[in-house]
Structures are given as structure tokens and as C-alpha cells.
Design a protein around this motif. Structure first.
Motif, short mmCIF file in Angstrom:
data_model
loop_
_atom_site.label_atom_id
_atom_site.label_comp_id
_atom_site.label_asym_id
_atom_site.label_seq_id
_atom_site.Cartn_x
_atom_site.Cartn_y
_atom_site.Cartn_z
N ALA A 272 0.83 -1.21 0.00
CA ALA A 272 0.00 0.00 0.00
C ALA A 272 0.87 1.26 0.00
O ALA A 272 1.96 1.28 0.60
N LEU A 273 0.40 2.29 -0.67
CA LEU A 273 1.15 3.55 -0.75
C LEU A 273 1.51 4.09 0.63
O LEU A 273 2.60 4.61 0.83
N GLU A 274 0.60 3.96 1.57
CA GLU A 274 0.86 4.49 2.91
C GLU A 274 1.94 3.70 3.65
O GLU A 274 2.45 4.16 4.67
N ASP A 275 2.31 2.52 3.15
CA ASP A 275 3.35 1.71 3.79
C ASP A 275 4.72 1.86 3.12
O ASP A 275 5.71 1.30 3.60
N LEU A 276 4.81 2.61 2.02
CA LEU A 276 6.08 2.71 1.28
C LEU A 276 7.22 3.32 2.10
O LEU A 276 8.36 2.87 2.00
N GLU A 277 6.93 4.31 2.91
CA GLU A 277 7.98 4.91 3.73
C GLU A 277 8.56 3.89 4.70
O GLU A 277 9.78 3.77 4.85
N MET A 278 7.69 3.12 5.35
CA MET A 278 8.17 2.08 6.28
C MET A 278 8.89 0.96 5.51
O MET A 278 9.87 0.40 6.01
N ALA A 279 8.42 0.65 4.31
CA ALA A 279 9.07 -0.38 3.50
C ALA A 279 10.50 0.03 3.17
O ALA A 279 11.42 -0.80 3.25
N THR A 280 10.69 1.29 2.83
CA THR A 280 12.03 1.78 2.54
C THR A 280 12.89 1.80 3.79
O THR A 280 14.06 1.39 3.77
N LYS A 281 12.32 2.22 4.90
CA LYS A 281 13.06 2.31 6.16
C LYS A 281 13.52 0.93 6.64
O LYS A 281 14.61 0.79 7.19
N HIS A 282 12.73 -0.10 6.41
CA HIS A 282 13.03 -1.44 6.91
C HIS A 282 13.43 -2.41 5.79
O HIS A 282 13.33 -3.62 5.95
N ALA A 283 13.93 -1.86 4.68
CA ALA A 283 14.26 -2.68 3.51
C ALA A 283 15.27 -3.79 3.81
O ALA A 283 15.21 -4.87 3.22
N GLU A 284 16.17 -3.57 4.74
CA GLU A 284 17.21 -4.56 5.05
C GLU A 284 16.83 -5.48 6.22
O GLU A 284 17.62 -6.36 6.58
N ALA A 285 15.66 -5.29 6.78
CA ALA A 285 15.23 -6.08 7.94
C ALA A 285 14.87 -7.51 7.53
O ALA A 285 14.50 -7.75 6.38
N PRO A 286 14.97 -8.45 8.46
CA PRO A 286 14.50 -9.82 8.18
C PRO A 286 13.00 -9.79 7.85
O PRO A 286 12.28 -8.88 8.23
N ASP A 287 12.54 -10.82 7.14
CA ASP A 287 11.14 -10.88 6.71
C ASP A 287 10.15 -10.68 7.84
O ASP A 287 9.18 -9.95 7.70
N ARG A 288 10.37 -11.33 8.96
CA ARG A 288 9.42 -11.23 10.08
C ARG A 288 9.29 -9.79 10.57
O ARG A 288 8.19 -9.30 10.81
#
Length: 56
Positions: free
Chosen positions: A12-28
Motif C-alpha cells: 500500500a502507498l501508505e506503507d512505502l515509507e516504512m518499506a524503505t526504512k526497513h528494507a534490510e530487515a529480516p522478513d518477520r
């Protein structure tokens, strides 16, 4: 078949900032911060698939 956490497609568009911030995090961790992320499948040998069914 291979299963992977799809980190951008379908997010979702509203989650893109968090997706970028946590791009290197483990899947969980990533899926906890980006709830719209979902798993996808890659069929490595299509000849072995007899049928595909969507289960909700």
C-alpha cells in the motif's frame, strides 16, 4: 517452488515509507512494520504444477 516476501509489489502507498526504512530487515520484522506486504511464489518447474487454487 520458492516462496518470498514481496517487499514492494502490492504494498500500500501508505506503507512505502516504512518499506524503505526497513528494507534490510529480516522478513518477520519487515512484515510487522509493513502489514500490506505479502508472500509470493515462484514456480521453478511449471511442468509439475497440476492446478493453482487461491485460498483465502
Amino acid at each position: 517452488m520458492a516462496r518470498y516476501l514481496n517487499r514492494y509489489e502490492g504494498v500500500a502507498l501508505e506503507d512505502l515509507e516504512m518499506a524503505t526504512k526497513h528494507a534490510e530487515a529480516p522478513d518477520r520484522t519487515f512484515s510487522r512494520f509493513v502489514p500490506s506486504s505479502d508472500y509470493s511464489w515462484i514456480i521453478l518447474r511449471p511442468e509439475i504444477v497440476l492446478s493453482i487454487e487461491t485460498v483465502s
